[in-house]
Design a protein around this motif. Structure first.
Motif: not given
Length: 533
Positions: A84, A199, A203, A206, A399, A401
Motif C-alpha cells: 500500500n 484486484k 482492494t 477490503n 489486497f 488496505p
C-alpha cells in the motif's frame, strides 16, 4: 455495432474529459465486444470460438506499482506498507489528466456494472477501457445490472497503451494502478493485464466493507444440498478451486466473498481461473466454461492449429480464463449462502510436517488465518532449490488496505458469534519433504473434506501433534489412519522433528511482525520450537 445512442450522448456530458473521444461504445454485448476486438486485432479465436488475447509486457499483477492516494480518508486508516504505497493527490490528478488526454481521438468502451451479490452492500461501477477485450473481461467478472442504466459510484479507467514517465509522474516505472478513495476513481495505465482491474476493486471492498461489519475474504465458497455453506481459503497451488468445485455442492464463487450479518456472498459475477495443465478430466467445470463469450489470456497453441496447449507455459505460468458464473452448471444465482458451518484453510506444506487435516480452536484459527501459509517447491521459480515457506496474511496480503490484524480480529468476532468448525488441511507432502516424501493423494483430501462437511469428524477421538499443538483425528472415513499423523509417516523421527522445528521457527518469525498491532494473543498460540536431544 450496437450502442445506446442517447446514453453515449449523456456520457459526454457526465464526463466532459471524454468529449474528444472518437467513439464511445456503451454497454456492448459480449458478441459485439468480441467482434470489435477481432476488428481491432486485439486477439483471435480458438477452435472453441473463444477470444484469446496476449496482455503484453505484463502477464500478472505488479504489486510494487499499486498506489493509494494519501488524503483525509486514507491517512490514518490505510496500512501503509510495501503493498500500500502512498501517492500525493497532485500526482494522481496530473496522471488522470494525462490519461484522459491520451484517450482523445480514440474509440473507448464503457460498461456499467456492480459488485456484491448482497444488495445491501452493493457497489456500482463504471468501467472505461481502451480495449474491447478488457471491457469483455469486466462483463464476465462483475455483476451485470438488470437495468440498462445505473448510477455508478466508482469509476475505473484502464489505458494499457498509456505509459507514465517515472521521472515526472511519481511512479516507479511506466505501469501503475492508483486508487483514489476521495474521488472514487481507479486509474490503471501501462499494463494490459486484466487482473489489475479485478484486484483493484477487491482492494476497494477490503477497505469499505469492514466499516459495515462485513469481513471481506479471499476465498472460494460452496453450498450443500441441506443449505450448509463452506468456505475455502488457500494460496495458489493449494487446491482452493479444485476442492471447492464439487458436483454434489453448488458453487457460490471461486475467489472473493463477504461474510455479513446473515450471509456469505460473492463479490463478483464471474470467475478468473488459472488454467495451466487444464484437462476435462481434472477440472470439468472450468473446461466446460471455455465457450464463446469467455476470454483466454496468454495461452499458447498446439503447432499449426487453433487448439490451446494448456501445458505450454512458455509465455507465462499465469495463463487465465475469465467467464460469467452462468457458464458453471451448478452455480447459485444470486450467489449468496448462509453463515458457514465449516471453514477450510488449505496449505500445500512442502516440508511435509503438517497433518493432512486438523481441527483448530478460535485462537488457532485467527493465528493460521493471519499467517496465510503455504510453501513453494523446488523448481517452481528460479533459484528455489528446497521448500520455501510463503506467508500471505489472511490469504490475500497484497489486497489488504487495512492492517492484517483487523481482518483476523473480525474473524475472531465471527467465530465467537457463530458455531462452526475450522480446519487446517495440508494438500502438500507426507512421509518427508518435497523430493523425499510424496504428495497427499487428492482422493484422500477429498475424503477428509467430505467427512468434515458431513460431521463425521465431530465425534472421533483426537490426538495432539507436538510443536504445532494441532488436534488430529485418529480416524477418517476413506483415509488410511496411518497417514493422519505426519510424524508416523517419516522413517526418521529425528529428521521429522528437526524439520518441524524449522517450520515452527519460520511461523514465529513471520508472526513477530504483528506483535505491536494486537493484544499479543495472536502470536501466543502458534507452534513452539522445542529442543531436540
Amino acid at each position: 455495432m450496437g450502442q445506446i445512442t442517447n446514453k453515449t450522448t449523456s456520457l459526454r456530458t457526465e464526463l466532459p474529459e471524454l468529449n474528444k473521444a472518437q467513439d464511445i461504445h456503451y454497454q456492448l454485448s459480449p458478441e459485439d465486444l468480441i467482434k470489435a476486438a477481432l476488428e481491432r486485432k486485439e486477439g483471435y479465436l480458438t477452435d472453441h470460438d473463444v477470444l484469446t488475447i496476449d496482455t503484453g509486457e505484463f502477464t500478472g499483477r505488479s504489486p510494487k506499482d499499486r498506489f493509494i492516494v494519501l488524503d483525509g480518508i486514507t491517512k490514518d486508516n490505510v496500512w501503509w506498507s510495501d503493498i500500500n504505497i502512498p501517492v500525493d493527490t497532485e500526482v494522481f490528478d496530473s496522471l488522470y489528466t494525462k490519461v484522459m488526454t491520451y484517450l482523445y481521438g480514440k474509440s473507448i468502451f464503457i460498461r456499467d456494472a456492480m459488485v456484491c451479490a448482497e444488495k445491501s452492500s452493493r457497489l456500482t461501477l463504471r468501467v472505461i477501457t481502451e480495449t474491447a477485450s478488457q471491457n469483455l473481461f469486466a462483463y464476465n467478472l462483475f455483476l451485470r445490472p438488470d437495468k440498462k442504466v445505473i448510477d455508478p459510484e466508482w469509476t475505473i479507467i484502464s489505458a494499457p497503451g498509456f505509459k507514465a514517465d517515472p521521472t515526472v509522474d511519481g511512479t516507479r516505472q511506466h505501469n501503475f494502478s492508483m486508487i483514489n478513495f476521495t474521488r472514487k476513481i481507479i486509474l490503471i495505465g501501462g499494463t494490459g493485464y486484466t487482473g489489475e482491474i479485478k484486484k483493484a476493486v477487491f482492494t476497494v471492498l477490503n477497505f469499505l466493507l469492514p466499516r459495515q461489519g462485513i469481513l471481506p475474504m479471499h476465498c472460494a465458497a460452496n453450498k450443500g444440498a441441506d443449505g450448509d455453506t463452506a468456505i475455502f481459503f488457500g494460496l495458489s497451488g493449494t487446491g482452493k478451486t479444485t476442492l471447492s468445485a464439487d458436483q454434489d455442492r453448488q458453487l457460490i464463487g471461486d475467489d472473493e466473498h463477504g461474510w455479513g450479518e446473515n450471509s456469505v456472498f460473492n463479490f463478483e459475477g464471474g470467475c478468473y481461473a488459472k488454467i495451466a495443465g487444464l484437462t476435462a478430466e481434472k477440472e470439468p467445470q472450468i473446461y466446460q466454461a471455455m465457450q464463446p463469450g469467455a476470454l483466454l489470456e496468454n495461452v499458447c497453441f498446439k503447432p499449426w492449429s487453433k487448439t490451446v496447449d494448456f501445458d505450454n507455459l512458455s509465455k507465462t505460468e499465469n495463463i487465465r480464463l475469465s467467464y460469467p458464473m452462468s457458464f458453471i452448471s451448478n452455480a447459485i444465482e444470486p450467489a449468496i449462502g448462509d453463515i458457514p458451518k465449516n471453514i477450510f484453510f488449505l496449505t500445500a506444506d512442502a516440508f511435509g510436517v503438517l497433518p493432512p487435516i486438523s481441527k483448530l480452536n478460535k485462537a488457532q484459527a485467527m493465528y493460521y488465518f493471519l499467517s496465510g501459509y503455504t510453501a513453494k517447491i523446488a523448481g517452481t521459480e528460479y533459484g528455489i532449490n528446497e521448500p520455501e515457506a510463503t506467508f500471505s496474511a489472511c490469504f490475500g496480503r497484497a489486497f489488504l488496505p487495512l492492517h492484517p490484524t483487523k481482518y483476523a480480529e473480525m474473524l475472531g468476532e465471527k467465530l465467537d458469534k457463530y458455531p462452526l468448525n475450522v480446519w487446517l488441511v495440508n494438500t502438500g507432502w507426507t512421509g518427508g519433504a518435497y523430493g523425499t516424501g510424496e504428495r497427499i493423494k487428492l482422493s484422500y483430501t477429498r475424503a477428509m473434506i467430505k467427512a468434515a462437511l458431513k460431521g463425521q469428524l465431530n465425534d472421533v477421538t483426537y490426538q495432539k501433534l507436538p510443536i504445532f499443538d494441532l488436534m488430529i483425528p485418529e480416524s477418517c472415513p476413506g483415509v488410511p489412519s496411518e497417514i493422519l499423523n505426519p510424524a508416523n509417516t517419516w522413517t526418521d523421527s529425528y529428521n521429522y522433528e528437526e524439520t518441524a522445528n524449522h517450520l515452527a521457527g519460520l511461523f514465529r518469525k513471520n508472526c513477530s511482525q504483528y506483535k505491536g498491532f494486537s493484544d499479543g494473543m495472536l502470536c501466543s498460540v502458534g507452534p513452539t520450537v522445542v529442543t531436540t536431544s
